[in-house]
Design an enzyme around this catalytic site. Structure first.
Site, PDB file in Angstrom:
ATOM      1  N   HIS A 137       1.054  -1.315   0.507  1.00 48.90           N
ATOM      2  CA  HIS A 137       0.189  -0.177  -0.176  1.00 48.90           C
ATOM      3  C   HIS A 137       0.875   0.930  -0.226  1.00 48.90           C
ATOM      4  CE1 HIS A 137      -2.673   3.193   2.111  1.00 48.90           C
ATOM      5  NE2 HIS A 137      -3.749   2.490   1.171  1.00 48.90           N
ATOM      6  N   ASP A 214       3.142  -4.534   7.747  1.00 47.83           N
ATOM      7  CA  ASP A 214       1.810  -3.078   7.646  1.00 47.83           C
ATOM      8  C   ASP A 214       0.371  -4.344   7.644  1.00 47.83           C
ATOM      9  OD1 ASP A 214      -0.268  -2.846   6.818  1.00 47.83           O
ATOM     10  OD2 ASP A 214       0.128  -1.824   4.770  1.00 47.83           O
ATOM     11  N   GLN A 217      -4.575  -4.796   6.857  1.00 52.32           N
ATOM     12  CA  GLN A 217      -5.931  -5.533   6.672  1.00 52.32           C
ATOM     13  C   GLN A 217      -5.861  -6.996   7.283  1.00 52.32           C
ATOM     14  OE1 GLN A 217      -8.611  -4.623   4.492  1.00 52.32           O
ATOM     15  NE2 GLN A 217      -7.082  -3.234   3.806  1.00 52.32           N
ATOM     16  N   LYS A 240     -10.200   0.273  11.279  1.00 59.63           N
ATOM     17  CA  LYS A 240     -10.091  -0.965  10.176  1.00 59.63           C
ATOM     18  C   LYS A 240     -10.446  -2.340  11.090  1.00 59.63           C
ATOM     19  CE  LYS A 240      -7.222   0.004   6.537  1.00 59.63           C
ATOM     20  NZ  LYS A 240      -7.958   0.514   5.692  1.00 59.63           N
ATOM     21  N   CYS A 378      -5.514   2.521  -3.789  1.00 61.60           N
ATOM     22  CA  CYS A 378      -3.432   3.440  -3.235  1.00 61.60           C
ATOM     23  C   CYS A 378      -2.153   2.011  -3.519  1.00 61.60           C
ATOM     24  CB  CYS A 378      -3.305   3.847  -1.421  1.00 61.60           C
ATOM     25  SG  CYS A 378      -5.211   4.860  -1.129  1.00 61.60           S
TER      26      CYS A 378
END
Ligand code: C6P
Length: 421
Positions: A137, A214, A217, A240, A378
């Site tokens: 991302h 990261d 998600q 999220k 993104c």
């Protein structure tokens, strides 16, 4: 519609009755859009909020709102206690060893920028390398580009195959003594690919390369255990995870965080200040300058309780069931190409219609009450890798149903009718 046996539901651990009950927890799911019942498939962007999270934020402002860490009065003590209890909840949620390893930030983006500026920048030299993957991302690309610009370090990128999986042999080849950090996404927001982070971390650590994950998600779909994976930094966003927006978490190993300079200066991050010199506060406060997002932190704690109560194991099995059903059903459309067919995937389904732009797909589905995301998500370098300008992306949460996927499939048929294809 295809008759797919998995539709019987009994192989999943969240049953129809559980889902109906869960749906009642999310007031927005009972609303309509353009006169049609809302079908919300934009969950990878940001999911809807359960009533307990909404209530917890409401309670803060109606019952005990006050600043934290700065008052001896009753309200301040109460809000400080609840704020710090949320830190404990996050610690347990990702199995961190120490509560001081949990730093509250604005979101994944800020967490990565913090590591780039405070951990990487002071030690990077010209020709050092930051290694990442093609599926990052922008939040895990641009902070590194910026720090490379500031230090003369270089970005290196691990290639992926046509299914959207990291080519592991290429990854291994790219690790070398100049690599000063591996920054990798746990679950791709555009492809759904679940990366083999444990293997990647192990390989990087064999060469003493620290690793930032990261996890924006990932935390919503599966149990994350930072001690087991042994990552050095892990970043995620509260919104999220069914919590409020504007709050996120940076996990970092204590020894690394202790050695890092503060990211921002201001109140709360100090223990003593004179005009000549400042002695910084201990962890985690050294990295939490200024008045924090109090309602965000406490709301995130409520979201974690809610998710824990349902159980991430059940959530991930049920979401896989939704993903499999949607993926199989979409085989019916010969003019749809799914982008991202990794063996290990979270419930994110990106696709393109031949000859129809993704934005048109999104607009027509919206008229049917169906919310998806369209665009580059993104991840522009990833779009370039697949040679597409944009995709349409349906992403499923545990409150979604097979019936909603059927409505979505009908919506896809409608798109074909509108475009006469
Ligand atoms: N992805 C999506 O629709 P923030 O904005 O800081 O909460 O999260 C940024 C971010 C970082 N990494 C990954 C893998 C992400 O998916 C996101 C946010 C949203 O896919 C908005 S672009």
């Amino acid at each position: 519609m295809l008759k797919i046996p998995i539709k019987t539901q009994n192989i999943t651990s969240l049953r129809q009755s559980d889902i109906q009950k869960i749906r009642q927890d999310f007031p927005i799911l009972n609303t309509t859009v353009h006169g049609k019942p809302l079908v919300y498939f934009d969950n990878a962007n940001t999911p809807q909020k359960p009533q307990v999270v909404i209530d917890s934020v409401n309670d803060i402002y109606t019952k005990y709102y006050s600043s934290v860490h700065r008052g001896v009065h009753c309200l301040s003590e109460k809000s400080t206690r609840l704020f710090e209890i949320s830190r404990d909840k996050v610690q347990n949620f990702i199995s961190a060893k120490h509560r001081e390893e949990i730093i509250f930030v604005r979101g994944t983006t800020e967490a990565i920028n913090l590591v780039a500026q405070s951990f990487a920048r002071p030690q990077l030299k010209p020709d050092d390398e930051i290694l990442m993957t093609t599926m990052e991302h922008h939040a895990n690309i641009i902070p590194w580009q910026m720090v490379c610009g500031q230090t003369g370090a270089k970005l290196k990128v691990v290639p992926i195959n046509d299914n959207g999986e990291i080519i592991f042999e290429e990854f291994i080849k790219l690790l070398n003594p100049r690599t000063k950090l591996l920054a990798v996404v746990h679950v791709s927001n555009s492809l759904g690919t679940i990366n083999p982070i444990e293997k990647m971390i192990e390989a990087a650590h064999q060469q003493n390369i620290p690793v930032l994950i990261d996890g924006a998600q990932a935390v919503v779909h599966q149990k994350v255990d930072v001690r087991k994976s042994d990552c050095d930094f892990y970043a995620f966003s509260g919104h999220k995870l069914y919590g409020p927006s504007g709050i996120g978490v940076l996990y970092g190993k204590k020894a690394l965080l202790e050695a890092m300079p503060p990211y921002q200066g201001g109140g709360n991050m100090i223990s003593q200040v004179t005009f000549e010199k400042t002695i910084y506060n201990t962890l985690p406060y050294k990295f939490e300058a200024g008045t924090p997002h109090i309602a965000g932190v406490i709301g995130l704690g409520a979201a974690i309780d809610y998710i824990d109560n349902i159980g991430l194991d059940k959530i991930s099995r049920y979401e896989k069931y939704l993903l499999d059903y949607a993926t199989q059903s979409m085989q019916e459309f010969s003019d749809i190409r799914i982008i991202g067919s990794a063996q290990k995937k979270a419930s994110i389904l990106s696709f393109i219609f031949e000859h129809i732009h993704a934005h048109d797909v999104g607009t027509i589905l919206d008229q049917e009450g169906i919310a998806i995301r369209t665009g580059h998500h993104c991840t522009m370098p990833l779009m370039a890798r697949f040679n597409v300008p944009a995709t349409a992306r349906a992403s499923f949460a545990f409150y979604n149903t097979i019936e909603e996927i059927d409505v979505f499939l009908q919506g896809l048929k409608k798109i074909k009718e509108v475009f006469h294809v």
